[in-house]
Design an enzyme around this catalytic site. Structure first.
Site, PDB file in Angstrom:
ATOM      1  N   HIS A  54      34.021   8.906  32.750  1.00  0.00           N
ATOM      2  CA  HIS A  54      34.343   9.828  31.652  1.00  0.00           C
ATOM      3  C   HIS A  54      33.830  11.223  31.984  1.00  0.00           C
ATOM      4  CE1 HIS A  54      34.320  11.672  27.667  1.00  0.00           C
ATOM      5  NE2 HIS A  54      35.094  10.678  27.235  1.00  0.00           N
TER       6      HIS A  54
ATOM      7  N   CYS B 208      39.793  12.241  29.432  1.00  0.00           N
ATOM      8  CA  CYS B 208      39.458  12.548  28.039  1.00  0.00           C
ATOM      9  C   CYS B 208      39.916  13.975  27.777  1.00  0.00           C
ATOM     10  CB  CYS B 208      37.957  12.387  27.790  1.00  0.00           C
ATOM     11  SG  CYS B 208      37.501  12.820  26.086  1.00  0.00           S
TER      12      CYS B 208
ATOM     13  N   HIS C  67      41.622   8.954  26.821  1.00  0.00           N
ATOM     14  CA  HIS C  67      41.131   9.329  25.491  1.00  0.00           C
ATOM     15  C   HIS C  67      41.939  10.534  25.058  1.00  0.00           C
ATOM     16  CE1 HIS C  67      36.695   7.776  25.973  1.00  0.00           C
ATOM     17  NE2 HIS C  67      37.583   6.810  25.996  1.00  0.00           N
TER      18      HIS C  67
ATOM     19  N   HIS D  74      37.950  10.789  19.083  1.00  0.00           N
ATOM     20  CA  HIS D  74      37.337  11.113  17.796  1.00  0.00           C
ATOM     21  C   HIS D  74      38.340  11.660  16.784  1.00  0.00           C
ATOM     22  CE1 HIS D  74      33.940  12.366  20.737  1.00  0.00           C
ATOM     23  NE2 HIS D  74      34.247  11.084  20.839  1.00  0.00           N
TER      24      HIS D  74
HETATM   25 MN   LIG Z   1      36.240  10.807  25.288  1.00  0.00          MN
END
Ligand SMILES: [Mn+2]
Length: 364
Positions: free
Chosen positions: A206, A244, A271, A317
Site C-alpha cells: 500500500h 490506493c 482502493h 474510506h
Molecule cells: Mn487505501
C-alpha cells in the site's frame, strides 16, 4: 473485477448482513484486528474468520493488513525471526484458501490525518490532512490526536501497545534513511516472494498516506518511481501493488492514469476513493464522485479497464453521513454509495468499449 468491502470482524459496527445487501458485492477484505505486527496468524483463527464471513454467503477475498514488525522495517537483528513468522502466516492463509495480502512498509505511522471529523458544508464529516498542523507537532502528539478522535474504535496501525513504547520505537528507526528502508524491504521481499509463488499468495504493498515525508521518517511508496523500484526488487506477479487512489492522489504530481498504464500488470488490489485538494499539502477525503473531489474517477476506472485489471477492488474510506456511528472512514453508508458509483462507472466504461468495438467491426 471482484467487488469487496473492508470489514474489521466481529468488533466492526457493520453487520455482515448489511454488507451483503450492497448490490453486486462479492465479498469482504478481512483482518484479525487482535493481531500485533510479528504475530503468527494461526489456521484456526483464520478459519474462524473465514467461516463467519461464509456463513453470510460472502467470500473472504483477501487480508488487509498483515502488518510488518518494526524489526523487519528497521532491519534489526531480530528481523529473520519475524520474517519466519510472516512466512508461516502466508502459508497458513494459503492453507485456508486466502490468496491476497495487502501490507505497507512505513515506519511508525501507517497513515496520518489531522482531523478525523472535519465538518463539511452539508453536515457530513471527512478525514482531513493539513501539513501545517503536523509541522507544529511532535510525532508522539499525533498518537494523542488520533486517539482523542477515534470515538473508542480501535484504529488499525494505531495500536496502543505500540504507542506505549513510542520513544523506543522512534529510536529503532534512528539512522534508517530512505535507502536503508528500501534495502530492508528488498531483504524482506527476497525472502517471502518465493514462498508466495509456491503458496499462490499475492502481495500488494500500500502506498504512503499522505505520499510525502512526515516527521522526518523515510517514506518509500510515494510515487511512480518508488513503485517501479519496489516491483523491480523481485520481478514476479506475486510482488505487486495496492493501487490506493486517495493515497497516491493526495499529491497532485501523481498522475494516476499514467501510473496505472505504467504498472497496471502488477496491480493486485485497488482502493478507490477521491480527495479534494484544499491548499498546499492539505486535503480532505471527499465523497467518491469526480465532481466532489480533485481526481477524475472515470479516467481512473477507464485506465484500470484498459490495462485489463480483474482483481479485487473496494471503495476506500467514506465520509461519516446520516448520523452513523462508525470507525472514522469506515462507515457503511458512504462506502456503499461509493461502491455503487464505482460499479456504475465500471459498467459504463466496459459497455462503451464494447459498443466502440462493434462500431469498429461494422465499419471494417
Ligand atoms: Mn487505501
Amino acid at each position: 473485477m471482484k467487488w469487496g468491502f473492508r470489514w474489521y470482524g466481529e468488533g466492526d459496527s457493520i453487520p455482515l448482513q448489511n454488507v451483503r445487501q450492497i448490490p453486486g458485492i462479492n465479498g469482504v477484505i478481512g483482518t484479525l484486528l487482535n493481531k500485533l505486527p510479528g504475530d503468527i496468524w494461526e489456521i484456526a483463527e483464520i478459519e474462524e474468520l473465514k467461516q463467519s464471513i461464509e456463513k453470510e454467503e460472502l467470500t473472504l477475498l483477501g487480508i488487509e493488513s498483515v502488518a510488518i514488525h518494526d524489526a523487519i522495517k528497521a532491519g534489526t537483528e531480530e528481523r529473520d525471526h519475524y520474517i519466519d513468522h510472516y512466512i508461516q502466516t502466508i502459508k497458513n492463509l494459503s492453507a485456508c484458501g486466502i490468496h491476497l495480502i495487502c501490507y505497507s512498509f512505513k515506519p511508525i505511522f501507517g497513515w496520518a490525518k489531522t482531523n478525523l471529523f472535519y465538518e463539511n458544508e452539508d453536515g457530513s464529516f471527512s478525514l482531513l490532512y493539513d501539513q501545517a498542523v503536523v509541522d507544529g507537532m511532535e510525532p508522539s502528539e499525533m498518537y494523542t490526536l488520533i486517539h482523542s478522535q477515534s470515538k473508542g474504535f480501535k484504529l488499525p496501525g494505531w495500536e496502543e501497545e505500540r504507542l506505549k513504547k513510542f520513544k523506543q520505537l522512534m529510536e529503532t528507526y534512528d539512522g534508517v534513511t530512505e535507502e536503508v528502508l528500501f534495502d530492508n524491504l528488498a531483504y524482506f521481499l527476497k525472502r517471502i516472494i518465493p514462498v508466495c509463488e509456491e503458496m499462490d499468495v499475492k502481495m500488494a504493498i500500500h502506498p504512503d498516506d499522505p505520499p510525502w515525508e512526515i516527521f522526518g521518517l523515510p517514506r518509500i511508496t510515494k510515487n511512480l518511481s518508488d513503485l517501479k523500484k519496489i516491483l523491480a526488487i523481485v520481478d514476479s506477479p506475486y510482488n505487486g501493488l495496492t493501487l490506493c487512489t486517495g493515497s497516491l492522489g493526495a499529491d497532485p504530481k501523481n498522475d494516476l492514469v499514467s501510473i496505472i498504464h505504467e504498472v497496471g500488470d502488477r496491480i493486485n488490489f485497488v482502493h478507490f476513493r477521491n480527495v479534494l485538494f484544499m491548499g498546499d499539502h492539505k486535503f480532505k477525503e471527499s465523497a467518491h464522485l469526480s465532481t466532489e473531489g480533485s481526481l477524475d474517477m472515470y479516467a481512473i476506472m477507464k485506465a484500470l479497464v484498459d490495462v485489463g485489471f480483474t482483481g479485487v477492488i473496494r471503495p476506500d474510506h467514506g465520509r461519516t453521513i446520516w448520523g452513523e456511528v462508525a470507525m472514522p472512514g469506515y462507515g457503511l453508508y458512504d462506502r456503499a454509495l461509493g461502491i455503487s458509483y464505482l460499479q456504475g462507472l465500471h459498467e459504463a466504461v466496459v459497455k462503451s468499449q464494447r459498443s466502440a468495438e462493434i462500431d469498429q467491426k461494422a465499419g471494417e
